[in-house]
Design a protein around this motif. Structure first.
Motif, PDB file in Angstrom:
ATOM      1  N   ARG A   1       0.842  -1.198   0.000  1.00  0.00           N
ATOM      2  CA  ARG A   1       0.000   0.000   0.000  1.00  0.00           C
ATOM      3  C   ARG A   1       0.880   1.251   0.000  1.00  0.00           C
ATOM      4  NH1 ARG A   1      -1.155   3.581   3.711  1.00  0.00           N
ATOM      5  NH2 ARG A   1      -0.200   2.339   5.354  1.00  0.00           N
ATOM      6  N   HIS A   2       0.451   2.247  -0.773  1.00  0.00           N
ATOM      7  CA  HIS A   2       1.034   3.587  -0.743  1.00  0.00           C
ATOM      8  C   HIS A   2      -0.135   4.551  -0.572  1.00  0.00           C
ATOM      9  CE1 HIS A   2       4.613   1.685  -2.508  1.00  0.00           C
ATOM     10  NE2 HIS A   2       3.800   1.159  -3.412  1.00  0.00           N
ATOM     11  N   GLY A   3      -0.322   5.103   0.622  1.00  0.00           N
ATOM     12  CA  GLY A   3      -1.495   5.933   0.847  1.00  0.00           C
ATOM     13  C   GLY A   3      -2.756   5.132   0.583  1.00  0.00           C
ATOM     14  N   LYS A   4      -3.567   5.585  -0.369  1.00  0.00           N
ATOM     15  CA  LYS A   4      -4.785   4.867  -0.755  1.00  0.00           C
ATOM     16  C   LYS A   4      -4.568   3.987  -1.983  1.00  0.00           C
ATOM     17  CE  LYS A   4      -7.610   8.814   0.729  1.00  0.00           C
ATOM     18  NZ  LYS A   4      -8.609   9.801   0.279  1.00  0.00           N
ATOM     19  N   PHE A   5      -3.338   3.864  -2.449  1.00  0.00           N
ATOM     20  CA  PHE A   5      -3.021   3.037  -3.620  1.00  0.00           C
ATOM     21  C   PHE A   5      -2.653   1.621  -3.189  1.00  0.00           C
ATOM     22  CE2 PHE A   5      -2.303   7.321  -5.093  1.00  0.00           C
ATOM     23  CZ  PHE A   5      -2.593   7.315  -6.443  1.00  0.00           C
ATOM     24  N   LEU A   6      -3.160   0.627  -3.914  1.00  0.00           N
ATOM     25  CA  LEU A   6      -2.743  -0.762  -3.762  1.00  0.00           C
ATOM     26  C   LEU A   6      -1.636  -1.054  -4.759  1.00  0.00           C
ATOM     27  CD1 LEU A   6      -6.238  -2.430  -3.456  1.00  0.00           C
ATOM     28  CD2 LEU A   6      -4.445  -2.599  -1.718  1.00  0.00           C
ATOM     29  N   ASP A   7      -0.678  -1.882  -4.365  1.00  0.00           N
ATOM     30  CA  ASP A   7       0.485  -2.170  -5.203  1.00  0.00           C
ATOM     31  C   ASP A   7       0.729  -3.673  -5.231  1.00  0.00           C
ATOM     32  OD1 ASP A   7       2.918  -2.401  -6.461  1.00  0.00           O
ATOM     33  OD2 ASP A   7       4.066  -1.341  -4.910  1.00  0.00           O
TER      34      ASP A   7
ATOM     35  N   ALA B   1       6.615   5.942 -10.383  1.00  0.00           N
ATOM     36  CA  ALA B   1       6.269   6.437 -11.713  1.00  0.00           C
ATOM     37  C   ALA B   1       4.797   6.842 -11.793  1.00  0.00           C
ATOM     38  CB  ALA B   1       6.578   5.385 -12.778  1.00  0.00           C
ATOM     39  N   VAL B   2       4.000   6.429 -10.822  1.00  0.00           N
ATOM     40  CA  VAL B   2       2.588   6.833 -10.758  1.00  0.00           C
ATOM     41  C   VAL B   2       2.535   8.226 -10.134  1.00  0.00           C
ATOM     42  CG1 VAL B   2       0.321   6.287  -9.813  1.00  0.00           C
ATOM     43  CG2 VAL B   2       1.857   4.445 -10.550  1.00  0.00           C
ATOM     44  N   PRO B   3       2.014   9.227 -10.818  1.00  0.00           N
ATOM     45  CA  PRO B   3       2.043  10.594 -10.294  1.00  0.00           C
ATOM     46  C   PRO B   3       1.452  10.727  -8.889  1.00  0.00           C
ATOM     47  CG  PRO B   3       1.386  10.607 -12.596  1.00  0.00           C
ATOM     48  CD  PRO B   3       1.447   9.170 -12.184  1.00  0.00           C
ATOM     49  N   GLY B   4       0.325  10.062  -8.636  1.00  0.00           N
ATOM     50  CA  GLY B   4      -0.293  10.160  -7.320  1.00  0.00           C
ATOM     51  C   GLY B   4       0.561   9.578  -6.217  1.00  0.00           C
ATOM     52  N   VAL B   5       1.296   8.520  -6.513  1.00  0.00           N
ATOM     53  CA  VAL B   5       2.189   7.911  -5.520  1.00  0.00           C
ATOM     54  C   VAL B   5       3.391   8.813  -5.278  1.00  0.00           C
ATOM     55  CG1 VAL B   5       3.703   5.943  -5.041  1.00  0.00           C
ATOM     56  CG2 VAL B   5       1.441   5.565  -6.061  1.00  0.00           C
ATOM     57  N   ALA B   6       3.937   9.385  -6.334  1.00  0.00           N
ATOM     58  CA  ALA B   6       5.119  10.236  -6.211  1.00  0.00           C
ATOM     59  C   ALA B   6       4.849  11.469  -5.360  1.00  0.00           C
ATOM     60  CB  ALA B   6       5.604  10.649  -7.599  1.00  0.00           C
TER      61      ALA B   6
ATOM     62  N   LEU C   1      -3.142   0.182  -8.192  1.00  0.00           N
ATOM     63  CA  LEU C   1      -4.573   0.467  -8.314  1.00  0.00           C
ATOM     64  C   LEU C   1      -4.983   1.564  -7.344  1.00  0.00           C
ATOM     65  CD1 LEU C   1      -5.927  -3.210  -8.286  1.00  0.00           C
ATOM     66  CD2 LEU C   1      -5.717  -1.736 -10.296  1.00  0.00           C
ATOM     67  N   HIS C   2      -5.811   2.478  -7.836  1.00  0.00           N
ATOM     68  CA  HIS C   2      -6.458   3.458  -6.959  1.00  0.00           C
ATOM     69  C   HIS C   2      -7.958   3.253  -7.114  1.00  0.00           C
ATOM     70  CE1 HIS C   2      -7.890   7.217  -5.215  1.00  0.00           C
ATOM     71  NE2 HIS C   2      -6.691   7.350  -4.660  1.00  0.00           N
TER      72      HIS C   2
ATOM     73  N   LEU D   1      -0.264  14.146   4.369  1.00  0.00           N
ATOM     74  CA  LEU D   1      -0.411  12.849   5.026  1.00  0.00           C
ATOM     75  C   LEU D   1      -1.113  11.907   4.052  1.00  0.00           C
ATOM     76  CD1 LEU D   1      -1.512  13.832   8.649  1.00  0.00           C
ATOM     77  CD2 LEU D   1       0.730  13.042   7.905  1.00  0.00           C
ATOM     78  N   ALA D   2      -0.541  10.763   3.809  1.00  0.00           N
ATOM     79  CA  ALA D   2      -1.043   9.851   2.786  1.00  0.00           C
ATOM     80  C   ALA D   2      -2.054   8.871   3.360  1.00  0.00           C
ATOM     81  CB  ALA D   2       0.115   9.074   2.162  1.00  0.00           C
ATOM     82  N   GLY D   3      -3.272   8.879   2.806  1.00  0.00           N
ATOM     83  CA  GLY D   3      -4.236   7.847   3.162  1.00  0.00           C
ATOM     84  C   GLY D   3      -5.457   8.303   3.923  1.00  0.00           C
ATOM     85  N   ILE D   4      -5.472   9.558   4.403  1.00  0.00           N
ATOM     86  CA  ILE D   4      -6.616  10.065   5.159  1.00  0.00           C
ATOM     87  C   ILE D   4      -7.576  10.745   4.190  1.00  0.00           C
ATOM     88  CG2 ILE D   4      -7.381  11.631   6.985  1.00  0.00           C
ATOM     89  CD1 ILE D   4      -4.610  11.340   8.237  1.00  0.00           C
ATOM     90  N   GLY D   5      -8.849  10.384   4.288  1.00  0.00           N
ATOM     91  CA  GLY D   5      -9.872  10.974   3.437  1.00  0.00           C
ATOM     92  C   GLY D   5     -10.929  11.713   4.239  1.00  0.00           C
ATOM     93  N   ASN D   6     -12.084  11.855   3.633  1.00  0.00           N
ATOM     94  CA  ASN D   6     -13.147  12.663   4.230  1.00  0.00           C
ATOM     95  C   ASN D   6     -13.644  12.097   5.556  1.00  0.00           C
ATOM     96  OD1 ASN D   6     -14.824  14.941   4.098  1.00  0.00           O
ATOM     97  ND2 ASN D   6     -16.510  13.751   3.248  1.00  0.00           N
TER      98      ASN D   6
END
Length: 290
Positions: free
Chosen positions: A54-60, A132-137, A71-72, A174-179
């Motif tokens: 996992r990277h924030g809300k991304f699955l790897d 290389a994924v912009p959101g992950v970077a 995946l996001h 902070l990576a992974g916190i949402g609404n």
């Protein structure tokens, strides 16, 4: 939208289901989901799965040979484990139905990635390096990682004239916190969502740091305890104190939970616990009254 606790629990469940197996094929059923073309999708075929991270809300999903399927899930995406699939991939039906991707393993099991609704934001990337994924970077510190400390939080808020709600949901901070969990964190910390980060004193910063850790850790523990992945969403909702509970009683003080509505989102808070009894202006209502 799945946030850090749910995505982490999904990553762990997927690792248990597929680590060491070979990815036989990746069926792309919704063409707009795939955001990359090099390496091609078929480069994943025949690759052994090492783990799902996992990277924030991304699955790897990482393979032994160094390729990654990132995946996001966006607001309405989800992943389900399947014990078997038909021998042939289904026909592509761009824009029709929720099924977006199908990952088939060498034992016939695998995963279906779906997205409900008409707004399609689910994204998949085949890359050699997740960065290389912009959101992950762009991701900031992981709130449950070792790099997130009281000093790190103080550095990220010092001189920052942004509202706490906005700051907490900024993935570059902070990576992974949402609404949902930003509402829960601010309620646990007894802080207004409209408070400016730069105005926090040492004691308030300490409360905020503790709330971030405790709210996310407890939510992750609940997610890990859920028997089936499909029950994660219901478990998340059941564990929330204020988010999505406008009009209900605050579990801490008994006051009525209030809501502020925006164009495509809303926040919930307790006036007694967080704003000294003051009501925050509902921006949507304010526009209607103009």
């Amino acid at each position: 939208m799945p946030e850090l606790p749910e995505v982490q629990a999904l990553a762990e469940r997927m690792t248990a289901d597929c680590a060491g197996r070979t990815l036989t094929r990746l069926d792309v059923l919704s063409v707009q989901v795939l955001k990359t073309f090099d390496p091609p999708v078929h480069a994943l075929h025949g690759q052994a799965v090492r783990e799902v991270g996992r990277h924030g809300k991304f699955l790897d999903l990482a393979t032994a040979d160094g390729l990654h399927l990132v995946l996001h899930l966006a607001r309405a995406g989800w992943i389900r484990h399947r014990t078997s699939f038909p021998d042939r991939p289904p026909a592509r039906r761009p824009g029709h139905g929720p099924l977006a991707l199908r990952l088939v393993l060498d034992d016939g099991s695998g995963f279906e990635v779906t997205e409900q609704g008409t707004t399609k934001r689910l994204a998949a990337y085949v890359v050699r390096d997740p960065q290389a994924v912009p959101g992950v970077a762009r991701l900031g510190a992981d709130p449950l990682g070792e790099e997130f400390t009281p000093a790190a939080l103080a550095a990220r808020t010092a001189g920052v004239r942004r509202r706490l709600k906005t700051l907490l949901t900024d993935q570059s901070v902070l990576a992974g916190i949402g609404n949902a969990y930003s509402d829960e964190i601010l309620h646990a910390a007894r802080l207004s969502p409209y408070a400016l980060a730069a105005a926090l004193d040492e004691e308030q910063l300490a409360r905020l740091f503790t709330a971030v850790r405790e709210v996310l850790t407890e939510a992750l523990e609940r997610a890990r305890a859920v028997g089936a992945a499909d029950a994660l969403k219901a478990e998340k909702k059941a564990g929330l104190a204020v988010h999505g509970r406008a009009g209900e009683r605050c579990p801490r003080c008994g006051d009525t939970v209030r809501s502020v509505n925006f164009a495509d989102s809303s926040l919930q808070y307790c006036p007694t616990c967080q704003t000294g009894g003051r009501m925050l202006a509902d921006r949507r209502l304010s526009r209607l009254l103009k």
